[in-house]
Structures are given as structure tokens and as C-alpha cells.
Design a protein around this motif. Structure first.
Motif, PDB file in Angstrom:
ATOM      1  N   LEU A 141       0.786  -1.351   0.131  1.00 39.29           N
ATOM      2  CA  LEU A 141      -0.323   0.053  -0.209  1.00 39.29           C
ATOM      3  C   LEU A 141       0.870   1.027   0.240  1.00 39.29           C
ATOM      4  O   LEU A 141       1.560   1.485   0.741  1.00 39.29           O
ATOM      5  N   VAL A 142       0.215   1.956  -0.864  1.00 36.39           N
ATOM      6  CA  VAL A 142       1.436   3.528  -1.261  1.00 36.39           C
ATOM      7  C   VAL A 142       0.494   4.600  -1.515  1.00 36.39           C
ATOM      8  O   VAL A 142      -0.772   4.725  -1.620  1.00 36.39           O
ATOM      9  N   LYS A 143       1.491   6.001   0.032  1.00 33.36           N
ATOM     10  CA  LYS A 143      -0.006   6.523  -0.369  1.00 33.36           C
ATOM     11  C   LYS A 143       0.410   7.886  -1.246  1.00 33.36           C
ATOM     12  O   LYS A 143       1.877   8.258  -1.134  1.00 33.36           O
ATOM     13  N   LYS A 166      -0.174  12.000  -2.220  1.00 29.89           N
ATOM     14  CA  LYS A 166      -0.551  13.302  -1.628  1.00 29.89           C
ATOM     15  C   LYS A 166      -0.495  13.644  -3.126  1.00 29.89           C
ATOM     16  O   LYS A 166       1.119  14.324  -2.974  1.00 29.89           O
ATOM     17  N   GLU A 215      -5.525  12.842  -1.083  1.00 27.52           N
ATOM     18  CA  GLU A 215      -4.871  12.058  -0.867  1.00 27.52           C
ATOM     19  C   GLU A 215      -5.563  10.511  -0.968  1.00 27.52           C
ATOM     20  O   GLU A 215      -6.646  10.195  -0.764  1.00 27.52           O
ATOM     21  N   ILE A 216      -4.619  10.106  -1.764  1.00 32.32           N
ATOM     22  CA  ILE A 216      -5.346   8.631  -2.268  1.00 32.32           C
ATOM     23  C   ILE A 216      -4.377   7.264  -1.659  1.00 32.32           C
ATOM     24  O   ILE A 216      -3.425   7.520  -1.455  1.00 32.32           O
ATOM     25  N   LYS A 217      -5.481   6.091  -0.919  1.00 36.95           N
ATOM     26  CA  LYS A 217      -4.681   4.882  -0.987  1.00 36.95           C
ATOM     27  C   LYS A 217      -3.799   4.267  -2.250  1.00 36.95           C
ATOM     28  O   LYS A 217      -5.247   3.454  -2.856  1.00 36.95           O
ATOM     29  N   GLU A 244      -3.473   0.352  -4.228  1.00 37.83           N
ATOM     30  CA  GLU A 244      -2.684  -1.300  -3.826  1.00 37.83           C
ATOM     31  C   GLU A 244      -1.744  -1.309  -4.798  1.00 37.83           C
ATOM     32  O   GLU A 244      -2.150  -1.181  -5.876  1.00 37.83           O
ATOM     33  N   ASP A 251       6.231  -0.612   0.700  1.00 35.74           N
ATOM     34  CA  ASP A 251       4.915  -0.927   1.312  1.00 35.74           C
ATOM     35  C   ASP A 251       5.573   0.465   2.493  1.00 35.74           C
ATOM     36  O   ASP A 251       6.005   0.696   3.129  1.00 35.74           O
ATOM     37  N   GLU A 283       5.436   7.330   1.111  1.00 37.58           N
ATOM     38  CA  GLU A 283       4.136   8.574   1.072  1.00 37.58           C
ATOM     39  C   GLU A 283       5.102   8.818  -0.694  1.00 37.58           C
ATOM     40  O   GLU A 283       6.436   9.504  -0.458  1.00 37.58           O
ATOM     41  N   SER A 318       4.085  11.858  -2.782  1.00 40.66           N
ATOM     42  CA  SER A 318       4.231  13.589  -2.898  1.00 40.66           C
ATOM     43  C   SER A 318       4.070  14.377  -3.821  1.00 40.66           C
ATOM     44  O   SER A 318       5.374  14.175  -4.619  1.00 40.66           O
TER      45      SER A 318
END
Lengths: 92, 292
Positions: free
Chosen positions: A2-4, A6, A18-20, A22, A79, A82, A84
Motif C-alpha cells: 500500500l502506497v500513499k 498526496k 490524498e489516496i491510498k 494498492e 509498502d 508516501e 507527494s
């Protein structure tokens, strides 16, 4: 994994703030920045269609590091990373 | 020579002691105040700048009233430090005008300012130096006049030129801190290079639309390269501000934050945004601090 992701400024509108996401193990930035995982308008805003590279007016940081100083679009993702994305500003 | 100077300082302090007024401030603490006019009069008598009189006053526990409201967070000796400091503000637009305003009121003793432009109608939405009655005038000229009207104690050295690679070092030489208040990326990178060569810290701020960014760069830091990329020549001169404009809120806010970084550098206090990028999205109410 899972990667965030932004997004800031006007990119928020096309990438959704902001989304997550897979992603499969071993994925690189190029995989993430595709219409498989991001809205097509968002990909359009980030990637130069002709060269396939990140547009010069876009700044992408992985965990605070500019990906241009990592491996660019081939920067490996893990995993919990983040990512940006924002336009660096130049006005005054 | 030194004896003469000591003698003169003693005389100035005697003059200050003669005119000081005892005041009790709001929490009930007594202090001795010196007014703007008293500083001017004594300065005139001894042919010295106001800031030199103010420095002597502060060192003798006499408070120039103009700085009294600084003193909750800045000690009298820190105010002396600010009055002895020299800071360069490069660019006098939305950022630079407000930075000048703040540093002038704060009491930075010597300011170097540079901008080649004249005041234009399109500046009126955000640039504090611009007014309907000074359109067409040199920004540097207008800035010096405004700074002197606010604080005649300080020195302002103006350069009505475009700051370029061949003159940047000469303009900023002697400053302890340089503030980037420019409006395009290539000039900012050029300024950073000049600061690195002279071993000077650079406070960077930029805006576009309702967004703003801030970072402080010391000579050994990679600084703007981390933000704008490894090959800055790939970059367009103008960024998203062309599309998103430059409304008044973001430059005023980023200018304030740049002025705060100057205070922190000069007084060696607090935490700087060094190797960090503060990125503000004011419309969304988001403030992010990114580690660079």
C-alpha cells in the motif's frame, strides 16, 4: 503493498488529494503513475505524452526525496511509502 | 580614536539619561522610554544615525519606544543584534515589499534592496509598495521612501538593477542573510549560487495562486536543486503562477514566514525550515512540511 499518494495545489483536483493505492510487489513509480491506478486526467497532468517523462513543472517526492535524485520513473516503491506530488512554485 | 568614541558614547548616554521617561507597561513593569523624536534629536546633535543612538540606549537599558512591542519576544540585547545586522532583500514585488515592511518595523539596521522594475497597475492587487499615485515609479525609490518614513533610524541601500549572475555577488556582499523575493525560477537558482559562493544563508519563498512554499538554505545545502530538479535548465522560467495568478494573501503570508526565518537566523533561535520545504495550500487549509 500500500502506497500513499498526496497531491497538492491544482493537482489535488485531478488526482484526488490524498489516496491510498494498492500496488503489486516490486512496483516502481512508473507503474503508479499510470491510468491503472490514477485518474487519466491526473496522469495527463504529470507525464509528458511525447517523452513519457515526468513534466519539468512537476515535483514528485518519495518519502521527502525528489525522485529526480533517485531513479526517476524507475524509483522502486515499498509498502508504506508516501509519494507527494506538487507543482513547485515560482511566483513572488 | 577609541577614547574619542568612548567619550562620545558617554555623552550620548548622558543625553539619553536626561530625556528618558519612566513608564509602567501593562503588566505593571517599570521601564525607561526614549521617543522617536528624542532619538532623532540626539542623532542630529552627534551626526549619527538613529540606529546608533538606539543601540547605545538599549545597551543602557533605555528602551526606544518604537521597539517596545518587540521586546516581549526579543530581548533588548537581541534588538541590538538586529539593529547591527545587514540583510539583503532581492526582489521588491509581492514578497519583497512585505518583507521590507516587516524588517523595517522590526528594526534591522541595514537593508540592501534590489529590483529593476517600476510600479505597474498589475501590482496593485498585492504589492504593498504599489499605490495608484506611484504608478511608473522605480520600486527601489518607492521602497527607500517608505522604509525611511517608517523607520528613519535604519539604513537602506538600493539597487535599481536586474540582479544577474554578473552583479549578484556585489549586491549581496556584506549581508548576513539574503532573502529570495524574486518571481522566477532561473533567477532564484542564480541567487542561490551567489549565496553559496559568499557563504551566506538564503531564505527562499515562492507563491502561486493560493499556494506558497518556504525553505531556508545554508551554503552547504543542496537547496533549490532538491525542489526544482537536477537540471534546472529544463525548467520553464515561469511556473504555475502564470495559470494560477498571484492573489494578495499568499505573498503576504510567505513574506511573513521569510521574515521570521531571518529573525531566527540572526538571533540563532528556534527551528529553521532548513532541508525542509513548507508547502501551504491555503484554499484547502493544508500545511505540509516535507523533508528534503
Amino acid at each position: 503493498m500500500l502506497v500513499k499518494v498526496k497531491a497538492y495545489a491544482y493537482l489535488r483536483e485531478v488526482l484526488g488529494g490524498e489516496i491510498k493505492v494498492e500496488l503489486p510487489e516490486g512496483a516502481v513509480l512508473k507503474d503508479l503513475l499510470s491510468s491503472l491506478y490514477l485518474p487519466p486526467a491526473g496522469v495527463e497532468a504529470l507525464i509528458d505524452r511525447a517523452s513519457g517523462e515526468i513534466k519539468p513543472t512537476i515535483l514528485i517526492l518519495k518519502n521527502g526525496r525528489n525522485v529526480r535524485f533517485l531513479e526517476g520513473l524507475l524509483t522502486k516503491l515499498e509498502d508504506g511509502d508516501e509519494v507527494s506530488i506538487f507543482p513547485p512554485l515560482g511566483g513572488g | 580614536m577609541k577614547e574619542n568614541k568612548d567619550n562620545q558614547e558617554e555623552k550620548i548616554i548622558q543625553e539619553l539619561e536626561k530625556v528618558k521617561t519612566e513608564v509602567v507597561n501593562y503588566p505593571g513593569k517599570k521601564y525607561y522610554r526614549i521617543s522617536v523624536n528624542q532619538v532623532k534629536e540626539i542623532g542630529g546633535k552627534f551626526q549619527l544615525l538613529g540606529r546608533e543612538i538606539e543601540i547605545l540606549a538599549l545597551k543602557s537599558d533605555l528602551i526606544p519606544e518604537r521597539y517596545h512591542r518587540n521586546l516581549g519576544v526579543i530581548s533588548p540585547l537581541e534588538q541590538v543584534r538586529l539593529l547591527e545586522a545587514k540583510v539583503a532583500i532581492i526582489g521588491l514585488g509581492g514578497l519583497g515589499g512585505t518583507i521590507l515592511e516587516l524588517l523595517t518595523r522590526l528594526g534591522i539596521g541595514k537593508l540592501i534592496i534590489a529590483d529593476q522594475d517600476i510600479i505597474a497597475e498589475s501590482n496593485l492587487n498585492r504589492q504593498i509598495l504599489s499605490k495608484e499615485n506611484n504608478l511608473g515609479k522605480s520600486k527601489v525609490e518607492v521602497a527607500i521612501k517608505r522604509a525611511k518614513e517608517i523607520n528613519s533610524s535604519i539604513e537602506v541601500i538600493g539597487h535599481a538593477v536586474s540582479v544577474k549572475a554578473d552583479n549578484a555577488s556585489k549586491i549581496i556582499e556584506g549581508a548576513e542573510v539574503v532573502v529570495d523575493a524574486l518571481d522566477n525560477v532561473p533567477s532564484r537558482l542564480m541567487l542561490q549560487k551567489a549565496c553559496q559562493e559568499l557563504h551566506l544563508p538564503l531564505v527562499h519563498g515562492a507563491i502561486a495562486g493560493f499556494n506558497g512554499q518556504l525553505t531556508t538554505i545554508f551554503p552547504e545545502d543542496q537547496g533549490l536543486g532538491l525542489i526544482y530538479g537536477a537540471n534546472p535548465t529544463d525548467l520553464p522560467e515561469r511556473g504555475s503562477e502564470v495559470t494560477w495568478g498571484t492573489p494578495p494573501i499568499s505573498p503576504a503570508l510567505i513574506a511573513s514566514l521569510e521574515a521570521q526565518e531571518v529573525i531566527k537566523i540572526l538571533l540563532k533561535r528556534g527551528k529553521l525550515f532548513r532541508n525542509k520545504l513548507l508547502y501551504l495550500d491555503l484554499e484547502e487549509g493544508m500545511a505540509e512540511v516535507l523533508d528534503l
